[in-house]
Design an enzyme around this catalytic site. Sequence first.
Site, PDB file in Angstrom:
ATOM      1  N   ARG A   7      99.719  26.847  79.069  1.00  0.00           N
ATOM      2  CA  ARG A   7      99.748  25.705  79.973  1.00  0.00           C
ATOM      3  C   ARG A   7     101.072  25.214  80.335  1.00  0.00           C
ATOM      4  O   ARG A   7     101.694  25.503  81.259  1.00  0.00           O
ATOM      5  CB  ARG A   7      98.656  24.823  79.714  1.00  0.00           C
ATOM      6  CG  ARG A   7      98.640  23.696  80.817  1.00  0.00           C
ATOM      7  CD  ARG A   7      99.515  22.753  81.076  1.00  0.00           C
ATOM      8  NE  ARG A   7      99.866  21.911  79.845  1.00  0.00           N
ATOM      9  CZ  ARG A   7     101.067  21.097  80.171  1.00  0.00           C
ATOM     10  NH1 ARG A   7     101.766  21.047  81.080  1.00  0.00           N
ATOM     11  NH2 ARG A   7     101.071  20.419  78.717  1.00  0.00           N
ATOM     12  N   ASP A   8     101.675  24.751  79.233  1.00  0.00           N
ATOM     13  CA  ASP A   8     102.988  24.121  79.254  1.00  0.00           C
ATOM     14  C   ASP A   8     104.197  25.347  79.437  1.00  0.00           C
ATOM     15  O   ASP A   8     104.930  25.209  79.972  1.00  0.00           O
ATOM     16  CB  ASP A   8     103.176  23.295  78.150  1.00  0.00           C
ATOM     17  CG  ASP A   8     104.173  22.083  78.314  1.00  0.00           C
ATOM     18  OD1 ASP A   8     105.023  22.125  79.359  1.00  0.00           O
ATOM     19  OD2 ASP A   8     104.146  20.965  77.562  1.00  0.00           O
ATOM     20  N   HIS A  57     104.079  16.068  70.334  1.00  0.00           N
ATOM     21  CA  HIS A  57     104.284  16.951  71.431  1.00  0.00           C
ATOM     22  C   HIS A  57     105.788  17.152  71.769  1.00  0.00           C
ATOM     23  O   HIS A  57     106.562  16.403  72.447  1.00  0.00           O
ATOM     24  CB  HIS A  57     103.652  16.866  72.858  1.00  0.00           C
ATOM     25  CG  HIS A  57     103.759  17.600  73.781  1.00  0.00           C
ATOM     26  ND1 HIS A  57     102.714  18.403  74.392  1.00  0.00           N
ATOM     27  CD2 HIS A  57     104.522  17.819  74.930  1.00  0.00           C
ATOM     28  CE1 HIS A  57     103.153  19.224  75.259  1.00  0.00           C
ATOM     29  NE2 HIS A  57     104.313  18.835  75.737  1.00  0.00           N
ATOM     30  N   HIS A  65     109.563  18.960  72.685  1.00  0.00           N
ATOM     31  CA  HIS A  65     110.165  19.838  73.544  1.00  0.00           C
ATOM     32  C   HIS A  65     111.457  19.977  72.705  1.00  0.00           C
ATOM     33  O   HIS A  65     111.823  19.130  72.267  1.00  0.00           O
ATOM     34  CB  HIS A  65     110.418  19.735  75.107  1.00  0.00           C
ATOM     35  CG  HIS A  65     109.158  19.831  75.943  1.00  0.00           C
ATOM     36  ND1 HIS A  65     108.995  20.996  76.697  1.00  0.00           N
ATOM     37  CD2 HIS A  65     107.836  19.164  76.067  1.00  0.00           C
ATOM     38  CE1 HIS A  65     107.923  20.825  77.321  1.00  0.00           C
ATOM     39  NE2 HIS A  65     107.112  19.627  76.927  1.00  0.00           N
ATOM     40  N   CYS A 106     108.923  21.475  81.866  1.00  0.00           N
ATOM     41  CA  CYS A 106     108.251  20.786  82.971  1.00  0.00           C
ATOM     42  C   CYS A 106     108.716  20.999  84.180  1.00  0.00           C
ATOM     43  O   CYS A 106     109.917  20.514  84.478  1.00  0.00           O
ATOM     44  CB  CYS A 106     108.175  19.326  82.574  1.00  0.00           C
ATOM     45  SG  CYS A 106     107.012  18.423  83.614  1.00  0.00           S
ATOM     46  N   ASN A 164     108.765  23.701  74.795  1.00  0.00           N
ATOM     47  CA  ASN A 164     108.107  23.138  73.592  1.00  0.00           C
ATOM     48  C   ASN A 164     108.865  23.959  72.521  1.00  0.00           C
ATOM     49  O   ASN A 164     109.178  25.209  72.424  1.00  0.00           O
ATOM     50  CB  ASN A 164     106.761  23.279  73.635  1.00  0.00           C
ATOM     51  CG  ASN A 164     106.108  22.675  74.634  1.00  0.00           C
ATOM     52  OD1 ASN A 164     105.597  23.339  75.879  1.00  0.00           O
ATOM     53  ND2 ASN A 164     105.279  21.535  74.536  1.00  0.00           N
TER      54      ASN A 164
END
Length: 308
Positions: A16-17, A208, A210, A241, A250
């Site tokens: 996803r990310d 979380h 990055h 993002c 990430n």
Amino acid sequence: MAALPTAVKIVEVGPRDGLQNEKEFVPTAVKIELIDRLSKAGFPNVEAASFVSPKWVPQMADGAEVMAGIARREGAIYSVLTPNMRGLEGALAARADEIVIFGAASEAFSQRNINCSIAESIERFVPVAEAAKAAGVRIRGSVSCSFGCPYQGEVPVASVVDVVQRFAALGCDEIDIADTIGVGTAKRVHEVFEAVTKVFPRERLSGHFHDTYGQALANIYAALEEGIAIFHASVAGLGGCPYAKGATGNVATEDVLYLMNGLGIHTGVDLDQVVEAGDFISKAIGRANASRAGKALLAKKQSAAECA
Ligand code: HMG
Ligand code: MG
């Protein structure tokens, strides 16, 4: 100093990310194969898709097909992002185990990412959280820009605490403290987690990070010192993002696993298989592998094969 946790949960967010920002559409079959490889590697939780507006994030438009195509490992949690009721309906139809409502500690980022204020986003999440609870689906809340915002700059710790409290009131099972643009440093990580653990249980908070400024592993170590035992990571360090310009991926999962293995902290995830998955997805989308540990282990394997 407090002892570090003896086991951590690594949430693999690459599908996803990691992929959401790719310009070229990644074929659904590739996304499915990536998730299947990650499931086999033993992740307890994979963030698999988003049910967001395809106008906003075209790469995630095939979430329903991805969720229908994956081979689920028993006991593993497959999470999807849901910004509103429409997303929640998609998530329930796709039999997601966990939905992710995502807000921000910065007003400017909230507007850019989900087109509403922080207060409006919380109102929008009320029925989403209620419906998820009624359906017996886990709820995770993600707090973007907890360490800084690409539009607003500084983000006060009190703003992070405020959103965590609002997410807690919505009934979130888990809350992510997200460094969307990777600007945080270890001291700030201690400050933020010291503050948020006063309002939400430590064992249900995650980091979380990055890795834009190369601080993610140091920040994870600082969070471990705060007793945090859930971390998000993206295989091969994929990602960024779409609403945070310049933000890179990430922290790479391979690097986090290498760190945890070295510290003797149990993850239940097989590093070798993750390295292979990282090689697979990097080649499939034509990107350089951004994991230092991943590249080193691949090179070691290649030279061992040449010597054999
Ligand atoms: P909007 O334009 O204000 O809302 O967007 P809208 O209700 O007017 O909808 C616009 C169009 O999208 C409409 O279509 C809707 O039907 C459709 P049209 O009538 O124009 O043809 N639509 C949807 N379609 C499919 N699924 C849906 C959906 N909702 C509306 N769920 C909205 C508001 C929230 C929808 C939009 O801003 C959005 O989708 N944003 C998502 C942005 C996003 O996914 N960002 C990346 C994920 S967050 C992240 O990466 C941060 C994180 O990693 C933590 C960190 O690092 O910080 C989690
Ligand atoms: Mg993120």
